[in-house]
Motif scaffolding. Structure first.
Motif, PDB file in Angstrom:
ATOM      1  N   UNK A 169       0.821  -1.213   0.087  1.00 26.17           N
ATOM      2  CA  UNK A 169       0.067  -0.127   0.063  1.00 26.17           C
ATOM      3  C   UNK A 169       0.977   1.407   0.058  1.00 26.17           C
ATOM      4  N   UNK A 170       1.792   1.248   0.749  1.00 31.67           N
ATOM      5  CA  UNK A 170       2.696   2.510   0.855  1.00 31.67           C
ATOM      6  C   UNK A 170       3.529   2.646  -0.616  1.00 31.67           C
ATOM      7  N   UNK A 171       3.939   1.569  -1.193  1.00 33.60           N
ATOM      8  CA  UNK A 171       4.629   1.833  -2.574  1.00 33.60           C
ATOM      9  C   UNK A 171       3.782   1.692  -3.734  1.00 33.60           C
ATOM     10  N   UNK A 172       2.462   1.627  -3.545  1.00 33.33           N
ATOM     11  CA  UNK A 172       1.639   1.763  -4.900  1.00 33.33           C
ATOM     12  C   UNK A 172       1.715   3.129  -5.550  1.00 33.33           C
ATOM     13  N   UNK A 173       1.940   3.289  -6.590  1.00 30.34           N
ATOM     14  CA  UNK A 173       1.966   4.568  -7.282  1.00 30.34           C
ATOM     15  C   UNK A 173       1.201   4.534  -8.579  1.00 30.34           C
ATOM     16  N   UNK A 174       0.788   5.508  -9.398  1.00 26.87           N
ATOM     17  CA  UNK A 174      -0.055   5.553 -10.233  1.00 26.87           C
ATOM     18  C   UNK A 174      -1.411   5.086 -10.353  1.00 26.87           C
ATOM     19  N   UNK A 175      -1.787   4.273 -11.069  1.00 23.68           N
ATOM     20  CA  UNK A 175      -3.336   4.006 -10.995  1.00 23.68           C
ATOM     21  C   UNK A 175      -3.391   2.544 -11.668  1.00 23.68           C
ATOM     22  N   UNK A 176      -3.512   2.345 -12.903  1.00 26.29           N
ATOM     23  CA  UNK A 176      -3.766   1.150 -13.291  1.00 26.29           C
ATOM     24  C   UNK A 176      -2.538  -0.003 -13.475  1.00 26.29           C
ATOM     25  N   UNK A 177      -2.996  -1.199 -13.147  1.00 27.07           N
ATOM     26  CA  UNK A 177      -1.710  -2.292 -13.090  1.00 27.07           C
ATOM     27  C   UNK A 177      -1.994  -2.891 -14.531  1.00 27.07           C
ATOM     28  N   UNK A 178      -0.977  -4.029 -14.633  1.00 26.92           N
ATOM     29  CA  UNK A 178      -1.013  -4.759 -15.856  1.00 26.92           C
ATOM     30  C   UNK A 178      -0.570  -6.181 -15.230  1.00 26.92           C
ATOM     31  N   UNK A 179      -1.302  -7.069 -15.758  1.00 32.55           N
ATOM     32  CA  UNK A 179      -1.001  -8.603 -15.228  1.00 32.55           C
ATOM     33  C   UNK A 179      -1.046  -9.548 -16.469  1.00 32.55           C
ATOM     34  N   UNK A 180      -0.297 -10.353 -16.304  1.00 33.15           N
ATOM     35  CA  UNK A 180       0.122 -11.524 -17.176  1.00 33.15           C
ATOM     36  C   UNK A 180      -0.006 -12.560 -16.355  1.00 33.15           C
ATOM     37  N   UNK A 181      -0.391 -13.969 -17.114  1.00 30.00           N
ATOM     38  CA  UNK A 181      -0.150 -15.344 -16.637  1.00 30.00           C
ATOM     39  C   UNK A 181       1.269 -15.487 -16.540  1.00 30.00           C
ATOM     40  N   UNK A 182       1.831 -16.344 -15.659  1.00 28.33           N
ATOM     41  CA  UNK A 182       3.198 -16.571 -15.801  1.00 28.33           C
ATOM     42  C   UNK A 182       4.090 -15.660 -14.934  1.00 28.33           C
ATOM     43  N   UNK A 183       5.510 -15.835 -15.036  1.00 25.26           N
ATOM     44  CA  UNK A 183       6.481 -15.155 -14.164  1.00 25.26           C
ATOM     45  C   UNK A 183       7.641 -14.372 -15.184  1.00 25.26           C
ATOM     46  N   UNK A 184       7.268 -13.235 -15.286  1.00 26.24           N
ATOM     47  CA  UNK A 184       8.038 -12.232 -15.977  1.00 26.24           C
ATOM     48  C   UNK A 184       8.540 -11.017 -15.416  1.00 26.24           C
ATOM     49  N   UNK A 185       8.759 -11.046 -14.157  1.00 27.37           N
ATOM     50  CA  UNK A 185       9.281  -9.891 -13.258  1.00 27.37           C
ATOM     51  C   UNK A 185      10.668  -9.805 -13.606  1.00 27.37           C
ATOM     52  N   UNK A 186      11.565 -10.761 -13.540  1.00 25.59           N
ATOM     53  CA  UNK A 186      12.906 -10.658 -13.955  1.00 25.59           C
ATOM     54  C   UNK A 186      13.251  -9.725 -15.328  1.00 25.59           C
ATOM     55  N   UNK A 187      12.445 -10.241 -16.277  1.00 24.10           N
ATOM     56  CA  UNK A 187      12.569  -9.698 -17.599  1.00 24.10           C
ATOM     57  C   UNK A 187      12.240  -8.264 -17.622  1.00 24.10           C
ATOM     58  N   UNK A 188      11.306  -7.783 -16.936  1.00 20.61           N
ATOM     59  CA  UNK A 188      10.700  -6.504 -16.825  1.00 20.61           C
ATOM     60  C   UNK A 188      11.734  -5.742 -16.016  1.00 20.61           C
ATOM     61  N   UNK A 189      12.299  -6.064 -14.961  1.00 20.41           N
ATOM     62  CA  UNK A 189      13.240  -5.271 -14.295  1.00 20.41           C
ATOM     63  C   UNK A 189      14.519  -4.962 -15.121  1.00 20.41           C
ATOM     64  N   UNK A 190      14.780  -6.245 -15.734  1.00 16.10           N
ATOM     65  CA  UNK A 190      16.093  -6.169 -16.689  1.00 16.10           C
ATOM     66  C   UNK A 190      15.861  -5.269 -17.973  1.00 16.10           C
ATOM     67  N   UNK A 191      14.622  -5.064 -18.371  1.00 19.19           N
ATOM     68  CA  UNK A 191      14.407  -4.097 -19.508  1.00 19.19           C
ATOM     69  C   UNK A 191      14.509  -2.817 -18.984  1.00 19.19           C
ATOM     70  N   UNK A 192      13.599  -2.462 -17.831  1.00 18.21           N
ATOM     71  CA  UNK A 192      13.461  -1.114 -17.237  1.00 18.21           C
ATOM     72  C   UNK A 192      15.040  -0.281 -17.102  1.00 18.21           C
ATOM     73  N   UNK A 193      15.972  -1.017 -16.814  1.00 23.18           N
ATOM     74  CA  UNK A 193      17.164  -0.413 -16.511  1.00 23.18           C
ATOM     75  C   UNK A 193      17.665   0.354 -17.735  1.00 23.18           C
ATOM     76  N   UNK A 194      17.217  -0.006 -18.739  1.00 24.24           N
ATOM     77  CA  UNK A 194      17.826   0.562 -20.106  1.00 24.24           C
ATOM     78  C   UNK A 194      16.983   1.735 -20.536  1.00 24.24           C
TER      79      UNK A 194
END
Length: 501
Positions: free
Chosen positions: A457-482
């Motif tokens: 709750x303390x770290x929620x920003x923005x408004x809408x979320x995106x949800x996908x089936x499966x585990x892709x968090x490491x890929x998202x974090x790896x891409x965001x750095x760029x």
């Protein structure tokens, strides 16, 4: 990552009206005449092997660590690498192409590889120290500024010198802190090709997202959110090119379209129940067909609808919910609300996973669970199978056609929470608990997550979320750095996952 040469905005590109009767008939998800969306952009990777050629000199230290000591060793290693690349391409669940392998010694030979300039990314098998210019060789890779995965062997084949040298001599440049700018610690892989694969998946998703062309129905307009100023961070980080289409133009195209046959076919899909008026569904497919025509004409794969709970209703004589759901099932990127600060998160997650994404509004986290809901959920969340759905009215207007999709309980999911300012995104994994039925948007998914509810709750920003089936968090974090966006992952970091920013 090299900047994409694309204008951040193209207001001069006007969408011409199609002649009456010119709209083409398209299929729906799961129906034989389905026509998929344009494919994701292919990631082109140049593999490079840097190798040593040590020459014995009496009473000197004439070689570094490493198991490639002879021409025979080099030949065996190139065969091994080619086999690994073939296996990687066979396992890839995203569009991937490898250029021919180049084996080089030293910075001069490396700099002479013309193909490397054309590649989207480099996969460097860092086996050797070059011909006496060790630092020049690896620093040239840094100077190129290309997305690079740095692979070293410990036990998967002959030991590579850079298994020892990559930290102190390259990443830290003989200091105690990270010194390289583009190639960093999370770009280095030891032994495991699966760890190469997920990084390439992340880069493929990123390449497909940066510079996206987005068809924006009814935006910009002084009466709708977001404002031009609020979209500026999205343009800066993601270089989206927005193609606006007014509601007047949309209305002209709808007058020429027909969609009764496709609506009937959709309602025959297994697990589909009609709980609204049939004309609302027919008008939804009329709208979806016009959207496809506009997407084709403007060269866009993504679409968003401004004022989708108000302005589009009298124009389309239905809501946009079902049309957007069907487009997502067909492989397009179709988002409601014209919520530009959140669109990159949904687009990136879809491009990484290769699956439709549920673009949704969250409730408030409590007792380890949260409800995510919206009225335009896709039905092919795994990219293949059609989930059961009740076709109802849109909740807020009690009008039109919207799917209430039943998500599978027990399914693991990845959730990405973007902020308004495009500075820090939140990520967490979870598991679908149930499909709720409360007075809210039609598709309602209760998700259990493995984190503190108060911390979330303390770290929620923005408004809408995106949800996908499966585990892709490491890929998202790896891409965001760029793209200069910090990654705050609440899920415990596993081996080779990017660390929290």
């Amino acid at each position: 990552m090299q900047e994409v040469d694309i204008m951040s905005e193209d207001r001069e590109a006007k969408v011409a009206a199609a002649p009456a009767g010119a709209s083409r008939s398209h299929g729906v998800a799961g129906v034989p005449d389905d026509r998929p969306a344009p494919p994701r952009r292919r990631l082109v990777v140049k593999p490079i092997l840097t190798y040593p050629k040590p020459v014995p000199h009496p009473q000197t230290s004439w070689r570094n660590w490493g198991g490639i000591q002879s021409a025979a060793d080099l030949e065996a290693e190139t065969r091994r690498i080619r086999g690994e690349l073939d296996a990687l391409k066979g396992k890839a669940d995203f569009p991937l192409e490898f250029m021919p392998l180049s084996a080089v010694r030293g910075a001069a030979e490396l700099d002479a590889i013309a193909e490397a300039r054309q590649a989207d990314a480099l996969l460097v098998y860092a086996a050797g120290d070059g011909a006496g210019d060790l630092m020049a060789e690896v620093n040239l890779l840094e100077k190129w500024g290309k997305d690079t995965v740095f692979f070293v062997r410990h036990q998967s084949g002959p030991l590579y010198y850079w298994y020892e040298g990559v930290s102190a001599r390259f990443h830290r440049q003989h200091t105690d802190d990270q010194a390289t700018r583009t190639i960093r610690c999370d770009d280095t892989v030891v032994d495991r090709m699966d760890d190469v694969l997920w990084r390439l998946r992340a880069l493929a998703g990123l390449r497909a997202t940066v510079g996206s062309r987005v068809l924006a129905i009814g935006w910009p307009d002084a009466r709708v959110w977001p404002s031009e100023e609020s979209v500026e961070p999205v343009r800066r980080h993601w270089k989206f090119a927005v193609q606006p289409v007014s509601y007047d133009e949309l209305g002209k195209r709808l007058e020429a379209a027909r969609a009764r046959q496709r609506a009937e076919a959709y309602l025959q899909l297994p697990g589909t129940k009609l709980e609204t008026e049939l004309p609302a569904v027919e008008n939804a497919f009329l709208l979806e067909g016009v959207f496809r025509g506009l997407l084709d004409q403007t060269g866009c794969r993504a679409i968003t609808v401004a004022a989708c709970m108000s302005a589009i209703l009298p124009v389309a004589q239905t809501t946009a919910c079902l049309a957007l759901s069907v487009l997502n099932d067909a492989g397009y990127l179709a988002w409601c609300e014209a919520d530009f600060p959140a669109l990159p998160a949904a687009t990136l997650l879809a491009n990484i996973s290769g699956r439709p994404v549920f673009f949704c509004a969250p409730g408030y986290p409590h007792h380890g669970t949260i409800m995510l809901a919206h009225c335009s959920a896709p039905r092919k969340m795994d990219g293949q199978h059609v989930l059961p759905a009740r076709i109802m009215t849109h909740f807020e207007s009690d009008y039109g056609a919207a799917p209430r999709v039943e998500f599978p309980a027990g399914q693991s999911v990845s959730m990405v929470v973007p902020d308004y300012a495009s500075q820090r995104w939140l990520g967490l994994s979870g598991e679908i608990v149930s499909n709720l039925s409360v007075a809210a948007c039609r598709t309602q998914v209760e998700v259990r997550y493995g984190a503190s509810s108060l911390a979330l709750a303390k770290r929620m920003h923005g408004y809408r979320w995106a949800l996908a089936l499966g585990d892709y968090l490491r890929e998202v974090g790896y891409a965001l750095r760029r793209v200069g966006i910090a990654w705050d992952c609440l899920t415990p970091v596993a081996e080779n996952h990017p660390e929290k920013a």
